[in-house]
Design an enzyme around this catalytic site. Structure first.
Site, PDB file in Angstrom:
ATOM      1  N   CYS A 382       0.832  -1.212   0.000  1.00  0.00           N
ATOM      2  CA  CYS A 382       0.000   0.000   0.000  1.00  0.00           C
ATOM      3  C   CYS A 382       0.865   1.260   0.000  1.00  0.00           C
ATOM      4  CB  CYS A 382      -0.991  -0.045   1.161  1.00  0.00           C
ATOM      5  SG  CYS A 382      -2.467   0.913   0.787  1.00  0.00           S
ATOM      6  N   HIS A 507      -3.633  -4.766   0.493  1.00  0.00           N
ATOM      7  CA  HIS A 507      -3.079  -5.330   1.729  1.00  0.00           C
ATOM      8  C   HIS A 507      -3.151  -6.855   1.634  1.00  0.00           C
ATOM      9  CE1 HIS A 507      -2.470  -1.771   4.210  1.00  0.00           C
ATOM     10  NE2 HIS A 507      -3.513  -1.265   3.573  1.00  0.00           N
ATOM     11  N   GLU A 509      -1.675  -9.081   3.166  1.00  0.00           N
ATOM     12  CA  GLU A 509      -1.562  -9.793   4.449  1.00  0.00           C
ATOM     13  C   GLU A 509      -2.915 -10.276   4.991  1.00  0.00           C
ATOM     14  OE1 GLU A 509      -0.985  -6.588   3.883  1.00  0.00           O
ATOM     15  OE2 GLU A 509      -1.513  -5.286   5.574  1.00  0.00           O
TER      16      GLU A 509
HETATM   17  N1  GLN Z   1      -1.734   6.665   3.055  1.00  0.00           N
HETATM   18  C1  GLN Z   1      -1.871   5.973   1.827  1.00  0.00           C
HETATM   19  C2  GLN Z   1      -3.236   6.209   1.195  1.00  0.00           C
HETATM   20  O1  GLN Z   1      -4.138   6.640   1.867  1.00  0.00           O
HETATM   21  C3  GLN Z   1      -1.623   4.492   2.009  1.00  0.00           C
HETATM   22  C4  GLN Z   1      -2.617   3.815   2.889  1.00  0.00           C
HETATM   23  C5  GLN Z   1      -2.167   2.478   3.374  1.00  0.00           C
HETATM   24  O2  GLN Z   1      -0.972   2.177   3.353  1.00  0.00           O
HETATM   25  N2  GLN Z   1      -3.075   1.675   3.872  1.00  0.00           N
HETATM   26  O3  GLN Z   1      -3.435   5.947   0.037  1.00  0.00           O
END
Ligand code: GLN
Length: 529
Positions: A382, A507, A509
């Site tokens: 992410c 994500h 995970e």
């Molecule tokens: N802060 C980034 C976004 O909002 C990544 C978010 C995250 O890593 N879950 O896109």
């Protein structure tokens, strides 16, 4: 409909969730369909606004629910996908009742905790219970907490509503051990069970959390004070891994005993795959070291699913994955840190996990650069993908001021908020949440890892790689290997100049399971080996 309630007494951190999850695993391994639920007493409407510092990771369900991290544990133990309805909170329940009242649904009747709040709780439990053979409901917090009584009252009523043969109560309590005198103390169990009985609930089982096996002579005494049959006093002793607890429970015949209480036939159980997985976790033959460069490095629970995904991937190769949590700000202070990590054997591989805000960003970008230039197997998650793009733009494409608008610093935006796109996807919400499908480039590493050209993972983010920057990234050799929305959104990237350099906007995970590691973690550990 069969419901197993798991409550806890005296102190938190007693493995209430381990108990609930392990019972789920036992029933799943006997061929039942299982659903799980956590009722959370806090006043938040969901876990989305809670700081990972306070409450650990925010877990995301397939349908985009932002939930308590215990749901992740349930999914991993039971190998199921839960939905947003699996985690009602006090806030959510009151909000629903108050909205109904505003709409006039109660026709002017006095709206009260009993029956209106308790009915709302019960209806949510029954909806979830109808989805599977067995539903396990963990009641968050402790019996006796200020927020608990209304939930305890609701689960008490349910036994009456659906019949005593269909409901089972498991109460998790500490068996205290006084080191100096070498004595066990049962008072906490007595008091906590009394408190539950005062609320009208007689537990069918006590799960006693204790460092060592319960001395046999204590069971008659505990049974006498609590009215729980001796054979239904189950011990939860220290295990070599939490994944061993279902096996410890099975040795005590817990599943059969619950089947008896719930008037179910005794089904055979097959835990052979689970045991094989546990063996690989507790007796690894190899080791790899992974540096995890994040913001909440001091609190592993903030990245609980990442940690567990590494356990699952390691187990596949009978490999112990040692995690080294690196606070990105330390890298900003000490530029030699990365070299030191590598030379001291703490960095066979690297993960930059998800995150929000601008703290530690430059440290993470330095770490990614190091991984790329030294061919350290790398997985970006992410925010980790967004920073990999920024690093590549700065140091390979030569756009030295490349940045994300999230960091509110001047520069060329490679990562930006795409309001029109997000509006379409989220129906007005600001975060892009839940499972999203991506199309994968044929022949890419991502294609090989997933074995498919249509893949999906769960998302929780606001920002995206800017569509007008795809070309410059591509022309300098970054492969945008998974995209969605007709190529407009970048979901997976890889750098073919490196042995293993992949990142995803999702994500991954959240989808990893014991015995079924997620392809991206599997690939990382394999590359490290
Ligand atoms: N802060 C980034 C976004 O909002 C990544 C978010 C995250 O890593 N879950 O896109």
């Amino acid at each position: 409909m069969k419901i197993i309630f798991v409550t806890g007494g005296i102190i938190s951190g007693l493995w209430k969730w381990v108990t609930a999850s392990s019972i789920g695993r036992l029933f799943k391994s006997s061929g039942y369909t299982v659903n799980m639920m956590k009722i959370d007493p806090y006043l938040q409407v969901d876990a989305g606004t809670m700081s990972p510092y306070e409450h650990g990771e925010v877990f995301v369900t397939e349908d985009g629910g932002e939930t308590d991290l215990d749901l992740g544990n349930y999914e991993r133990f039971v190998d199921i996908a839960l939905d947003r309805w699996a985690n009602p909170t006090t806030g959510k329940i009151y909000l629903t009742v108050i909205e109904k009242e505003r709409r006039g649904d109660y026709l002017g009747k006095t709206v009260q905790v009993i029956p209106h709040i308790t009915d709302e709780i019960k209806s949510r439990i029954l909806t979830q219970a109808a989805k599977a053979d067995i539903c396990i409901v963990e009641v968050g917090g402790l019996v006796g907490d200020a927020e608990s009584p209304v939930f305890i009252e609701a689960i008490r009523q349910l036994r009456r509503d659906i019949g005593p043969d269909n409901v089972c109560y498991v109460h998790v309590v500490p068996l205290l051990y006084v080191e100096v005198s070498g004595e066990y103390k049962t008072k906490a169990i007595q008091l906590s069970t009394r408190q539950l009985r005062e609320a009208g609930i007689q537990p069918d089982f006590l799960v006693a959390r204790c460092p060592r096996p319960i001395p046999q002579e204590l069971k008659p005494k505990i049974s006498m004070f609590t009215d729980v049959y001796e054979e239904n006093i189950i011990e939860a002793t220290d295990a070599r891994t939490i994944y061993e607890v279902p096996l410890l429970f099975e040795k005590q015949g817990l599943k059969d005993k619950i089947e008896t209480v719930l008037h179910l036939d005794h089904k055979p159980i097959d835990l052979s795959d689970w045991s094989a997985f546990v063996d690989n976790v507790v007796a690894p033959t190899r080791e790899v070291n992974i540096a995890i460069v994040g913001k909440y490095a001091e609190l592993e629970d903030a990245y609980m699913s990442v940690r567990e995904a590494l356990v699952h991937a390691g187990a596949k190769y009978a490999t112990k994955v040692r995690r080294h949590w690196i606070n990105a700000e330390e890298i900003e202070k000490n530029p030699n840190l990365l070299t030191e990590l590598q030379t001291s054997g703490k960095m066979d591989g690297m993960i930059v996990p998800g995150g929000f805000g601008s703290r530690g960003i430059e440290g993470k970008i330095s770490a990614i650069r190091y991984a790329r230039e030294h061919d350290i197997p790398f997985l970006g998650i992410c925010l980790g993908l967004q920073l990999s793009v920024i690093e590549f733009a700065r140091n390979v494409c030569g756009v030295t001021d490349a940045t994300s608008t999230e960091f509110e610093k001047p520069g060329t935006a490679f990562i930006d908020y795409l309001p029109d796109q997000n509006e379409k996807i989220d129906k007005g919400g600001t975060l892009r949440l839940g499972t999203q499908e991506a199309t994968v480039l044929e022949g890419s590493l991502i294609h090989k890892l997933y074995g498919s050209t249509t893949i999906s993972d769960r998302h929780r983010h606001r920002y995206e790689v800017c569509p007008d920057k795809h070309e410059i990234l591509r022309s300098h050799g970054l492969v945008l290997s998974g995209t969605s929305h007709e190529g407009r959104l970048v979901e997976y990237i890889e750098n073919p100049a490196c042995t293993y350099f992949v990142a995803t906007q999702a994500h991954p995970e959240f989808k990893s399971r014991p015995g079924k590691p997620h392809p991206l973690f599997d690939g990382l550990v394999k590359a490290c080996l």
